[in-house]
Design a protein around this motif. Structure first.
Motif, PDB file in Angstrom:
ATOM      1  N   MET A   1       0.964  -0.950  -0.224  1.00  0.00           N
ATOM      2  CA  MET A   1      -0.513   0.419   0.183  1.00  0.00           C
ATOM      3  C   MET A   1       0.964   1.365  -0.152  1.00  0.00           C
ATOM      4  O   MET A   1       1.324   1.062   0.521  1.00  0.00           O
ATOM      5  N   ASN A   2       0.347   2.417  -1.175  1.00  0.00           N
ATOM      6  CA  ASN A   2       1.013   3.715  -0.569  1.00  0.00           C
ATOM      7  C   ASN A   2       1.269   4.470   0.719  1.00  0.00           C
ATOM      8  O   ASN A   2      -0.188   4.642   0.909  1.00  0.00           O
ATOM      9  N   LEU A   3       1.414   4.789   0.679  1.00  0.00           N
ATOM     10  CA  LEU A   3       1.815   4.845   2.486  1.00  0.00           C
ATOM     11  C   LEU A   3       2.034   6.807   2.312  1.00  0.00           C
ATOM     12  O   LEU A   3       2.128   7.197   3.418  1.00  0.00           O
ATOM     13  N   ARG A   4       1.320   7.047   1.376  1.00  0.00           N
ATOM     14  CA  ARG A   4       1.440   8.718   0.562  1.00  0.00           C
ATOM     15  C   ARG A   4      -0.270   9.122   1.068  1.00  0.00           C
ATOM     16  O   ARG A   4      -0.136   8.743   0.086  1.00  0.00           O
ATOM     17  N   GLN A   5       0.229  10.724   1.862  1.00  0.00           N
ATOM     18  CA  GLN A   5      -1.636  11.733   1.598  1.00  0.00           C
ATOM     19  C   GLN A   5      -1.574  11.328  -0.288  1.00  0.00           C
ATOM     20  O   GLN A   5      -0.983  11.637  -0.475  1.00  0.00           O
TER      21      GLN A   5
ATOM     22  N   THR B   1     -12.984   7.810  -2.655  1.00  0.00           N
ATOM     23  CA  THR B   1     -11.321   7.034  -2.622  1.00  0.00           C
ATOM     24  C   THR B   1     -10.539   7.663  -1.848  1.00  0.00           C
ATOM     25  O   THR B   1      -9.373   7.443  -1.601  1.00  0.00           O
ATOM     26  N   VAL B   2     -10.520   8.519  -2.242  1.00  0.00           N
ATOM     27  CA  VAL B   2      -9.033   9.376  -1.821  1.00  0.00           C
ATOM     28  C   VAL B   2      -9.074   9.600  -0.012  1.00  0.00           C
ATOM     29  O   VAL B   2      -7.835   9.565   0.364  1.00  0.00           O
ATOM     30  N   ARG B   3     -10.889  10.713   0.749  1.00  0.00           N
ATOM     31  CA  ARG B   3     -10.722  10.560   1.563  1.00  0.00           C
ATOM     32  C   ARG B   3     -10.444   9.152   2.482  1.00  0.00           C
ATOM     33  O   ARG B   3      -9.808   9.155   3.393  1.00  0.00           O
ATOM     34  N   ARG B   4     -10.770   7.519   1.861  1.00  0.00           N
ATOM     35  CA  ARG B   4     -10.655   6.447   2.722  1.00  0.00           C
ATOM     36  C   ARG B   4      -9.329   6.234   2.471  1.00  0.00           C
ATOM     37  O   ARG B   4      -9.032   5.542   3.696  1.00  0.00           O
ATOM     38  N   HIS B   5      -8.591   6.104   1.905  1.00  0.00           N
ATOM     39  CA  HIS B   5      -7.062   6.267   1.402  1.00  0.00           C
ATOM     40  C   HIS B   5      -6.266   7.210   2.491  1.00  0.00           C
ATOM     41  O   HIS B   5      -5.453   6.455   3.170  1.00  0.00           O
ATOM     42  N   ASN B   6      -6.638   8.218   2.761  1.00  0.00           N
ATOM     43  CA  ASN B   6      -5.516   9.002   3.575  1.00  0.00           C
ATOM     44  C   ASN B   6      -6.585   8.965   5.007  1.00  0.00           C
ATOM     45  O   ASN B   6      -5.149   8.481   5.816  1.00  0.00           O
ATOM     46  N   GLU B   7      -7.202   8.711   5.060  1.00  0.00           N
ATOM     47  CA  GLU B   7      -7.490   7.394   6.937  1.00  0.00           C
ATOM     48  C   GLU B   7      -7.026   6.630   6.358  1.00  0.00           C
ATOM     49  O   GLU B   7      -6.265   6.172   8.299  1.00  0.00           O
ATOM     50  N   SER B   8      -6.337   5.811   5.782  1.00  0.00           N
ATOM     51  CA  SER B   8      -5.963   4.218   5.861  1.00  0.00           C
ATOM     52  C   SER B   8      -4.469   4.386   6.259  1.00  0.00           C
ATOM     53  O   SER B   8      -3.848   3.894   6.959  1.00  0.00           O
ATOM     54  N   VAL B   9      -3.930   5.297   5.557  1.00  0.00           N
ATOM     55  CA  VAL B   9      -2.307   5.988   5.700  1.00  0.00           C
ATOM     56  C   VAL B   9      -2.229   6.834   7.402  1.00  0.00           C
ATOM     57  O   VAL B   9      -1.884   6.035   8.196  1.00  0.00           O
ATOM     58  N   ASP B  10      -3.076   7.208   7.688  1.00  0.00           N
ATOM     59  CA  ASP B  10      -3.054   7.827   8.989  1.00  0.00           C
ATOM     60  C   ASP B  10      -3.466   6.931   9.585  1.00  0.00           C
ATOM     61  O   ASP B  10      -2.605   6.992  11.342  1.00  0.00           O
ATOM     62  N   ARG B  11      -4.277   5.899  10.008  1.00  0.00           N
ATOM     63  CA  ARG B  11      -4.923   5.029  11.140  1.00  0.00           C
ATOM     64  C   ARG B  11      -3.227   4.065  11.188  1.00  0.00           C
ATOM     65  O   ARG B  11      -2.752   3.531  11.871  1.00  0.00           O
ATOM     66  N   LEU B  12      -2.563   3.246   9.872  1.00  0.00           N
ATOM     67  CA  LEU B  12      -1.673   3.142   9.738  1.00  0.00           C
ATOM     68  C   LEU B  12      -0.082   3.641  10.745  1.00  0.00           C
ATOM     69  O   LEU B  12       0.310   2.872  10.552  1.00  0.00           O
TER      70      LEU B  12
ATOM     71  N   ASN C   1      -0.383   5.822  12.812  1.00  0.00           N
ATOM     72  CA  ASN C   1      -0.604   6.153  13.909  1.00  0.00           C
ATOM     73  C   ASN C   1      -0.929   7.849  13.975  1.00  0.00           C
ATOM     74  O   ASN C   1      -0.752   8.109  15.364  1.00  0.00           O
ATOM     75  N   ARG C   2      -1.404   8.180  13.214  1.00  0.00           N
ATOM     76  CA  ARG C   2      -1.828  10.230  13.517  1.00  0.00           C
ATOM     77  C   ARG C   2      -3.528  10.105  13.934  1.00  0.00           C
ATOM     78  O   ARG C   2      -4.359   9.006  12.775  1.00  0.00           O
ATOM     79  N   SER C   3      -3.628  10.389  14.107  1.00  0.00           N
ATOM     80  CA  SER C   3      -5.437  11.058  14.104  1.00  0.00           C
ATOM     81  C   SER C   3      -5.938  12.203  13.187  1.00  0.00           C
ATOM     82  O   SER C   3      -4.797  12.592  12.574  1.00  0.00           O
ATOM     83  N   SER C   4      -6.822  11.695  12.918  1.00  0.00           N
ATOM     84  CA  SER C   4      -7.532  12.866  11.051  1.00  0.00           C
ATOM     85  C   SER C   4      -7.453  13.854  12.287  1.00  0.00           C
ATOM     86  O   SER C   4      -7.790  14.189  12.881  1.00  0.00           O
ATOM     87  N   ASP C   5      -7.921  14.872  10.385  1.00  0.00           N
ATOM     88  CA  ASP C   5      -7.593  16.567  11.345  1.00  0.00           C
ATOM     89  C   ASP C   5      -9.052  16.339  11.952  1.00  0.00           C
ATOM     90  O   ASP C   5     -10.183  17.119  12.361  1.00  0.00           O
ATOM     91  N   ASP C   6     -10.139  15.948  11.181  1.00  0.00           N
ATOM     92  CA  ASP C   6     -11.986  15.900  11.594  1.00  0.00           C
ATOM     93  C   ASP C   6     -12.298  15.431  12.519  1.00  0.00           C
ATOM     94  O   ASP C   6     -13.273  15.712  12.368  1.00  0.00           O
ATOM     95  N   ASP C   7     -11.660  14.174  13.705  1.00  0.00           N
ATOM     96  CA  ASP C   7     -11.104  13.795  14.541  1.00  0.00           C
ATOM     97  C   ASP C   7     -11.261  15.397  15.380  1.00  0.00           C
ATOM     98  O   ASP C   7     -11.759  14.674  17.021  1.00  0.00           O
ATOM     99  N   ALA C   8     -10.997  15.972  14.996  1.00  0.00           N
ATOM    100  CA  ALA C   8     -11.006  17.337  16.237  1.00  0.00           C
ATOM    101  C   ALA C   8     -11.860  18.093  16.947  1.00  0.00           C
ATOM    102  O   ALA C   8     -12.597  17.901  16.139  1.00  0.00           O
TER     103      ALA C   8
END
Length: 82
Positions: free
Chosen positions: A1-5, A62-73, A75-82
């Protein structure tokens, strides 16, 4: 998996300009499905228009889902969670 946003702005521009072809930036399988549906419905005007609109939504999703997966992998929290 590509780990770039991936950029949601780039996805929006590509799908707005190129429709289903622009979805290749975020999802090759999604692009192929939308292209096949657009070709199959080319006899009507509404089919390709709906595919174009679906491409914009699908690309962003799909871009949003990809970015969320990268953040989870990573161990970063998403900006939307704040």
């Amino acid at each position: 998996m590509n780990l770039r946003q991936k950029s949601r702005t780039t996805s929006a521009i590509l799908t707005l300009l190129f429709g289903p072809l622009g979805v290749f930036y975020s999802s090759a399988a999604g692009a192929i499905v939308l292209i096949l549906v657009a070709i199959a419905s080319a006899g009507t005007i509404i089919g390709p228009i709906l595919c174009w609109l679906a491409a914009i939504i699908w690309g962003d999703h799909t871009v949003r889902r990809h970015n969320e997966s990268v953040d989870r992998l990573l161990n970063r929290s998403s900006d939307d969670d704040a």
